[in-house]
Motif scaffolding. Structure first.
Motif, PDB file in Angstrom:
ATOM      1  N   GLU A 103       0.746  -1.234   0.020  1.00  0.00           N
ATOM      2  CA  GLU A 103       0.017   0.087   0.156  1.00  0.00           C
ATOM      3  C   GLU A 103       0.919   1.159   0.047  1.00  0.00           C
ATOM      4  N   GLY A 113       3.529   1.488  -1.704  1.00  0.00           N
ATOM      5  CA  GLY A 113       4.146   1.384  -2.960  1.00  0.00           C
ATOM      6  C   GLY A 113       5.461   0.852  -3.037  1.00  0.00           C
ATOM      7  N   LYS A 114       5.969  -0.054  -1.919  1.00  0.00           N
ATOM      8  CA  LYS A 114       7.228  -0.559  -2.008  1.00  0.00           C
ATOM      9  C   LYS A 114       7.134  -1.945  -2.575  1.00  0.00           C
ATOM     10  N   ALA A 136      -1.387  -2.782  -6.088  1.00  0.00           N
ATOM     11  CA  ALA A 136      -0.392  -1.820  -6.234  1.00  0.00           C
ATOM     12  C   ALA A 136       0.412  -1.763  -7.444  1.00  0.00           C
ATOM     13  N   VAL A 139       3.068  -3.690  -7.505  1.00  0.00           N
ATOM     14  CA  VAL A 139       4.629  -3.632  -7.103  1.00  0.00           C
ATOM     15  C   VAL A 139       5.335  -5.040  -7.477  1.00  0.00           C
TER      16      VAL A 139
END
Length: 384
Positions: free
Chosen positions: A98, A100-101, A126, A128
């Motif tokens: 959440e 953005g990692k 996300a 990611v």
């Protein structure tokens, strides 16, 4: 180094897996110099400030945190690497996604399928990059096995059998729970040998041989009560000490799997054997640089098992290491996984096993435990 893009890591957890991951980040650029990304050890996090500070100093992390939420919130962190007990995977992974990692997570993905689903959903929402550390795929001999199977060398597969044997929990005096023994605490681990050891076998098996369709299993807990190291009180043991299951694969082959922590004389014996219409292969973690291979198409006077020493530069990963004949070890599988992740990141491709793929392994683990409890066959619901 100036043309390298930084891959800034925040490591959560400093135990055994924290060491293997840290070693991989430190070594990958030395042996995979063409990678466009350079890992930077930005932060390591654990609750014990004294111990995590010592870990950071030993391994070269730039900073220390004692609250994982602070690591996730930091702007100077690109990727969260989760090396915590299993019960913490979901909360950390979801928060990291959440934020953005990128997320790299130790196996198993979670304790249950229900716990894993929001993790997969958060990662996909996300968008990611993500991966789960089923590192045995990246031992060169195992990767070579995959290449031989995909090339059709074995032909139609009939049998897959694997075991993972240990002996470290036999003593009834061994406590459960706490920092060093959380794998014996069902609340922290989710299961015993099924999630800890068989998950590795299952992931490798489906990677090599396709999806597992259904299972029939039995489990045993040999020592019913142990003192909990945090409370000092005897408590019921909730994990499985041993598990045996057989299964059908989607390709029609049969599987047989066994794992235990009660096999005296075995510290970490992981083996698999695959039998096909033309050939068979087998592998043993205790001799991890060798792949045993039998091909029935050889002339009868010379037909027999051969031992392939996987150290030549044209074999998987080995061109990055030493000269032919010189072996590598367990820790290199993590270097390979980090290298593959960074290469996939550069190319914009998913790095297998992704969270979604690791959830399929979770489905098999859960079906195994349900089968043992109900004493009946269970469909896995796997989509491979």
């Amino acid at each position: 180094m100036s043309d390298k893009k930084e891959f800034r890591v925040g490591l959560i957890g400093y135990g055994f897996m924290g060491r293997t991951h840290s070693n991989a980040y430190k070594r990958v650029g030395d042996f995979f110099p063409d990678l466009k990304y350079r890992p930077v050890l930005k932060a390591v996090c654990a609750r014990n400030e004294e111990r995590v500070t010592a870990f950071a100093e030993q391994w070269g992390y730039e900073s220390v945190e004692t609250d994982w939420r602070k690591v996730v919130a930091r702007d100077d962190i690109d990727a969260i690497d989760i090396c915590t007990p299993n019960n913490m995977h979901a909360e950390i992974a979801i928060a990291a996604a959440e934020a953005g990692k990128m997320v790299l997570c130790e196996k198993p993905l979670a304790r249950t399928v229900a716990e894993a689903q929001p993790m997969v959903d958060a990662i996909e929402k996300a968008g990611v990059a993500n991966t789960v550390y089923y590192n045995y795929r990246r031992i060169p001999a195992v990767t070579l096995a995959k290449q031989l199977i995909d090339a059709g060398k074995l032909g139609k597969i009939f049998h897959y059998r694997a075991n993972f044997l240990q002996d470290w929990t036999i003593s009834p005096e061994l406590p459960q729970g706490g920092e060093g023994l959380w794998r014996l605490d069902n609340d922290a681990a989710g299961s015993g040998v099924t999630g800890d050891l068989l998950a590795h076998c299952i992931d490798t098996a489906m990677w090599l041989n396709g999806g597992i369709k259904d299972v029939s299993a039995m489990t045993e807990t040999f020592i019913k009560e142990r003192v909990h190291s945090l409370t000092g009180e005897k408590q019921k043991v909730g994990i499985d000490d041993a598990c045996i299951f057989h299964c059908h694969f989607d390709n029609g082959s049969l599987g047989l799997f066994e794992s235990t922590r009660y096999a005296r004389g075995h510290k970490a014996l992981y083996t698999f054997e695959i039998n096909g219409e033309h050939a068979s292969i087998k592998w043993n973690l205790h001799d991890l640089t060798r792949l045993e291979y039998f091909d029935h198409r050889d002339e009868s006077i010379e037909r027999g098992w051969r031992s392939i020493h996987v150290t030549d530069g044209d074999q998987p990963y080995m061109d990055k290491w030493w000269v032919p004949g010189l072996s590598i070890g367990y820790e290199h599988s993590f270097v390979h996984q980090v290298a593959d992740f960074l290469q996939c990141l550069e190319e914009g491709k998913p790095c297998s096993p992704t969270f979604k793929e690791a959830q399929e392994t979770q489905k098999v683990c859960e079906a195994v435990l349900e089968s043992a409890k109900s004493k009946s066959w269970k469909d896995t619901g796997v989509s491979w």
